[in-house]
Design a protein around this motif. Structure first.
Motif, PDB file in Angstrom:
ATOM      1  N   ALA A 130       0.853  -1.189   0.000  1.00  0.00           N
ATOM      2  CA  ALA A 130       0.000   0.000   0.000  1.00  0.00           C
ATOM      3  C   ALA A 130       0.887   1.236   0.000  1.00  0.00           C
ATOM      4  N   LEU A 131       0.555   2.190  -0.846  1.00  0.00           N
ATOM      5  CA  LEU A 131       1.285   3.457  -0.954  1.00  0.00           C
ATOM      6  C   LEU A 131       0.292   4.567  -0.637  1.00  0.00           C
ATOM      7  N   GLU A 132       0.704   5.495   0.221  1.00  0.00           N
ATOM      8  CA  GLU A 132      -0.218   6.537   0.635  1.00  0.00           C
ATOM      9  C   GLU A 132       0.492   7.873   0.786  1.00  0.00           C
ATOM     10  N   VAL A 133      -0.065   8.904   0.164  1.00  0.00           N
ATOM     11  CA  VAL A 133       0.408  10.270   0.370  1.00  0.00           C
ATOM     12  C   VAL A 133      -0.228  10.731   1.678  1.00  0.00           C
ATOM     13  N   THR A 134       0.603  11.149   2.642  1.00  0.00           N
ATOM     14  CA  THR A 134       0.082  11.526   3.961  1.00  0.00           C
ATOM     15  C   THR A 134       0.130  13.026   4.239  1.00  0.00           C
ATOM     16  N   GLY A 135       0.812  13.791   3.395  1.00  0.00           N
ATOM     17  CA  GLY A 135       0.852  15.236   3.621  1.00  0.00           C
ATOM     18  C   GLY A 135       1.479  15.984   2.466  1.00  0.00           C
ATOM     19  N   ALA A 136       1.124  17.273   2.358  1.00  0.00           N
ATOM     20  CA  ALA A 136       1.687  18.126   1.310  1.00  0.00           C
ATOM     21  C   ALA A 136       2.605  19.197   1.882  1.00  0.00           C
ATOM     22  N   ALA A 137       2.479  19.495   3.168  1.00  0.00           N
ATOM     23  CA  ALA A 137       3.313  20.528   3.784  1.00  0.00           C
ATOM     24  C   ALA A 137       3.678  20.090   5.197  1.00  0.00           C
ATOM     25  N   PRO A 138       4.708  19.297   5.369  1.00  0.00           N
ATOM     26  CA  PRO A 138       5.678  18.892   4.361  1.00  0.00           C
ATOM     27  C   PRO A 138       5.174  17.715   3.523  1.00  0.00           C
ATOM     28  N   LEU A 139       5.799  17.528   2.382  1.00  0.00           N
ATOM     29  CA  LEU A 139       5.492  16.402   1.517  1.00  0.00           C
ATOM     30  C   LEU A 139       5.877  15.120   2.247  1.00  0.00           C
ATOM     31  N   SER A 140       4.923  14.213   2.410  1.00  0.00           N
ATOM     32  CA  SER A 140       5.205  12.979   3.141  1.00  0.00           C
ATOM     33  C   SER A 140       4.358  11.839   2.600  1.00  0.00           C
ATOM     34  N   TRP A 141       4.849  10.624   2.815  1.00  0.00           N
ATOM     35  CA  TRP A 141       4.163   9.424   2.352  1.00  0.00           C
ATOM     36  C   TRP A 141       4.498   8.261   3.272  1.00  0.00           C
ATOM     37  N   ARG A 142       3.651   7.233   3.160  1.00  0.00           N
ATOM     38  CA  ARG A 142       3.853   6.012   3.938  1.00  0.00           C
ATOM     39  C   ARG A 142       3.633   4.824   3.005  1.00  0.00           C
ATOM     40  N   THR A 143       4.403   3.774   3.210  1.00  0.00           N
ATOM     41  CA  THR A 143       4.174   2.533   2.474  1.00  0.00           C
ATOM     42  C   THR A 143       4.020   1.403   3.489  1.00  0.00           C
ATOM     43  N   THR A 144       3.213   0.428   3.106  1.00  0.00           N
ATOM     44  CA  THR A 144       3.022  -0.762   3.931  1.00  0.00           C
ATOM     45  C   THR A 144       3.190  -1.976   3.033  1.00  0.00           C
ATOM     46  N   HIS A 145       4.037  -2.889   3.463  1.00  0.00           N
ATOM     47  CA  HIS A 145       4.284  -4.133   2.730  1.00  0.00           C
ATOM     48  C   HIS A 145       3.976  -5.283   3.685  1.00  0.00           C
ATOM     49  N   THR A 146       3.076  -6.182   3.289  1.00  0.00           N
ATOM     50  CA  THR A 146       2.744  -7.302   4.168  1.00  0.00           C
ATOM     51  C   THR A 146       3.297  -8.601   3.589  1.00  0.00           C
ATOM     52  N   TYR A 147       3.860  -9.393   4.477  1.00  0.00           N
ATOM     53  CA  TYR A 147       4.427 -10.694   4.118  1.00  0.00           C
ATOM     54  C   TYR A 147       3.776 -11.729   5.027  1.00  0.00           C
ATOM     55  N   PRO A 148       2.561 -12.200   4.667  1.00  0.00           N
ATOM     56  CA  PRO A 148       1.796 -13.068   5.556  1.00  0.00           C
ATOM     57  C   PRO A 148       2.482 -14.405   5.849  1.00  0.00           C
ATOM     58  N   GLN A 149       3.272 -14.901   4.917  1.00  0.00           N
ATOM     59  CA  GLN A 149       3.944 -16.175   5.145  1.00  0.00           C
ATOM     60  C   GLN A 149       4.942 -16.095   6.302  1.00  0.00           C
ATOM     61  N   TYR A 150       5.355 -14.867   6.667  1.00  0.00           N
ATOM     62  CA  TYR A 150       6.280 -14.646   7.778  1.00  0.00           C
ATOM     63  C   TYR A 150       5.631 -13.851   8.915  1.00  0.00           C
ATOM     64  N   GLY A 151       4.369 -13.444   8.735  1.00  0.00           N
ATOM     65  CA  GLY A 151       3.695 -12.635   9.747  1.00  0.00           C
ATOM     66  C   GLY A 151       4.320 -11.265   9.911  1.00  0.00           C
ATOM     67  N   GLU A 152       4.850 -10.716   8.815  1.00  0.00           N
ATOM     68  CA  GLU A 152       5.572  -9.445   8.884  1.00  0.00           C
ATOM     69  C   GLU A 152       4.845  -8.324   8.155  1.00  0.00           C
ATOM     70  N   VAL A 153       4.941  -7.132   8.739  1.00  0.00           N
ATOM     71  CA  VAL A 153       4.485  -5.914   8.099  1.00  0.00           C
ATOM     72  C   VAL A 153       5.665  -4.943   8.127  1.00  0.00           C
ATOM     73  N   VAL A 154       6.044  -4.456   6.951  1.00  0.00           N
ATOM     74  CA  VAL A 154       7.116  -3.474   6.832  1.00  0.00           C
ATOM     75  C   VAL A 154       6.456  -2.145   6.484  1.00  0.00           C
TER      76      VAL A 154
END
Length: 177
Positions: A130-154
């Motif tokens: 998942a890619l998300e723009v979280t702000g414009a001032a300041p410019l910011s974003w967040r990404t979420t990567h899920t790896y269910p086979q390992y129970g991991e969220v990055v």
């Protein structure tokens, strides 16, 4: 690049990776900056065009590089500073499914949340980026990567600010975090 079953331990962060094949993307303007968030399957690439040059971050499995997933990174391009932070969480199957469900629900309502892009990869419906723009001032974003086979969220966050606006008191910070 075809889907590769990976874990957080096999990811590589690169601030200097070339443009990679894109499955989907979204672009946003924030003053003199232009952000391109690129979905690369189980990976992402963020590229910010500044008046002083390009700032990039790529998080991906790369067979040509050793795994390297720093908790933080900072770089300066001209009068702009890019800060990147990364966290790896280990979740139970129900916790991971709840997180994925929440992201999918928000993505379905993309008209209400046009700054969120979600892609599913591989055969597991809980494996997503998942890619998300979280702000414009300041410019910011967040990404979420899920790896269910390992129970991991990055989860990564990126921010670009003018130099001098990124530290208390307005002074520029030095080098990598």
């Amino acid at each position: 690049m075809p889907f590769v079953d990976v874990s957080a331990a096999s990811l590589t962060f690169r601030p200097d990776a070339p443009s990679m094949p894109v499955l989907d993307h979204m672009e946003r303007d924030a003053g003199p900056l232009r952000l391109s968030l690129r979905l690369l399957g189980a990976s992402h690439q963020a590229v910010v065009a500044t008046p002083d040059g390009l700032i990039a971050e790529t998080l991906a499995y790369r067979s040509d590089f050793a795994p390297d997933l720093p908790a933080s990174f900072s770089q300066r391009v001209g009068s702009w500073r890019h800060r990147y932070e990364c966290a790896v969480e280990r979740l139970t199957v129900p916790e991971l499914r709840d997180r994925v469900r929440a992201l999918r629900d928000r993505a379905v309502m993309r008209t209400a949340s046009p700054d969120l892009l979600v892609g599913v990869f591989g055969e597991d419906p809980d494996a997503l980026t998942a890619l998300e723009v979280t702000g414009a001032a300041p410019l910011s974003w967040r990404t979420t990567h899920t790896y269910p086979q390992y129970g991991e969220v990055v989860t990564t966050t990126g921010t670009v600010v003018p130099v001098g606006a990124d530290t208390p008191g307005g002074g520029a910070s030095g080098g990598p975090l």
